[in-house]
Design an enzyme around this catalytic site. Structure first.
Site, mmCIF file in Angstrom:
data_model
loop_
_atom_site.group_PDB
_atom_site.id
_atom_site.type_symbol
_atom_site.label_atom_id
_atom_site.label_comp_id
_atom_site.label_asym_id
_atom_site.label_seq_id
_atom_site.Cartn_x
_atom_site.Cartn_y
_atom_site.Cartn_z
ATOM 1 N N SER A 36 -16.044 -10.543 38.587
ATOM 2 C CA SER A 36 -16.406 -11.639 37.690
ATOM 3 C C SER A 36 -17.816 -11.437 37.172
ATOM 4 O O SER A 36 -18.698 -10.986 37.906
ATOM 5 C CB SER A 36 -16.317 -12.977 38.424
ATOM 6 O OG SER A 36 -16.890 -14.031 37.657
ATOM 7 N N TYR A 70 -16.146 -19.926 44.304
ATOM 8 C CA TYR A 70 -15.492 -18.902 43.480
ATOM 9 C C TYR A 70 -16.414 -17.702 43.288
ATOM 10 O O TYR A 70 -16.022 -16.548 43.533
ATOM 11 C CB TYR A 70 -15.102 -19.479 42.123
ATOM 12 C CG TYR A 70 -14.614 -18.427 41.153
ATOM 13 C CD1 TYR A 70 -13.337 -17.887 41.280
ATOM 14 C CD2 TYR A 70 -15.443 -17.944 40.138
ATOM 15 C CE1 TYR A 70 -12.891 -16.893 40.414
ATOM 16 C CE2 TYR A 70 -15.005 -16.960 39.271
ATOM 17 C CZ TYR A 70 -13.734 -16.436 39.408
ATOM 18 O OH TYR A 70 -13.306 -15.455 38.553
#
Length: 322
Positions: free
Chosen positions: A195, A210
């Protein structure tokens, strides 16, 4: 008349800045100028993909099927696996598919252990495939981002634990199930989907767990790259920034993101497939690569201020939707 010292200093800094950007862009230019890597020949005829029924995972499954890979598809929903398998066979009749129902949120339970056993059996079953032999590629794509932008204390702890199980523990378990066969064959590639929240910014507030799980994926990928490169196995962290998937609600995407920097899933995975085997980390989309370059010149305090402000706006949108 000689130029002032301040002007010469600024010009020098500008030259250094442009040189750094050029050097970071150079791998992209050389990649697109040379012939694409033959992934089947390099690694083998089968690929394992987690989360292949929606978003990036579905696009990657279709991309790899188009390149001739047979696929072991891993997802928690059996109906969705049937649907995507039928879609692949319709578009690519010569491609073989196998499905493994595996709910990664059940890692560490009896059901999770049974699913991991089925995955290992599927990997062993294709080990002697006549068209190149065995699983040559693993794409760890499955991840959970929801409930989205909230303060840590506002999220039910079970949802946080589920996120950790899927994003970190699940990826680890799947990798451990597939890697031994690659080691025996002396070749293979593992692609872990990371990410931009971990490589481009110092913190990612309101998406705390996350981004923390993705930081784990980043470190795991970097270390496995070093550990297994000499054994013929390429481990790569691929880093998407914002992509048109269900990871964010449509309301946030429509109101908060610049369309020029949001890739479609198909465009992203087409570029991602070209990057497999080229280095330990890749931001496949060129526009997002440019974002990464520019972000490196922004001080941490500015990143943190901007991200908190933006994610509080995300939170407000979510509250209004609920």
């Amino acid at each position: 008349m000689a130029a002032p010292v301040w002007f010469i200093s600024l010009a020098g800094l500008g030259a250094v800045y442009l040189t750094v950007i050029f050097l970071r862009l150079l791998p992209y230019l050389t990649l697109y100028l040379r012939k694409p890597k033959d992934l089947l020949r390099c690694y083998g005829s089968w690929a394992v993909i987690t989360g292949p029924t929606t978003g990036l995972g579905r696009s990657m499954a279709m991309e790899l099927a188009g390149r001739g890979f047979n696929l072991i598809l891993l997802d928690h929903n059996p109906d969705n696996l049937i649907e995507v398998s039928n879609t692949i066979k319709k578009s690519h009749p010569s491609v073989q598919t196998r499905s493994v129902v595996f709910d990664l949120s059940l890692i560490g339970t009896e059901e999770g252990d049974e699913a991991a056993r089925r995955l290992r059996e599927a990997v062993e079953a294709v080990a002697n495939d006549d068209n190149g032999g065995g699983v040559g590629l693993l794409v760890n794509n499955a991840a959970v981002a929801k409930p989205g932008a909230l303060y840590f204390h506002e999220v039910d702890v079970e949802r946080l634990v589920t996120m950790i199980r899927v994003n970190a523990m699940g990826l680890t378990e799947v990798t451990a199930a597939v890697l031994p066969a690659m080691v025996r064959r002396g070749r293979g590639a593992i692609v872990n989907v990371g990410s931009g929240s971990t490589v481009a910014v110092p913190a990612f507030p309101l998406y705390t767990v996350y981004s923390s799980t993705k930081r784990y994926v980043e470190q795991l990928s970097r270390t496995l790259y070093v550990e297994y490169k000499s054994k013929g196995i390429d481990v790569q962290l691929q880093v998407p920034f914002y992509v048109h998937t269900n990871m964010l609600t449509s309301a946030i995407k429509d109101r908060m993101l610049l369309p020029a920097f949001v890739a479609t899933a198909d465009d992203y995975t087409r570029a991602a497939a070209r990057w497999i085997g080229h280095g330990h980390i890749a931001v496949p989309d060129a526009r997002q690569q440019l974002q990464w370059f520019l972000a490196a010149f922004v001080p941490d305090f500015a990143h943190n201020w901007y991200r908190l402000r933006k994610h509080l706006q995300h939170r407000a949108i979510l509250w209004n939707l609920n």
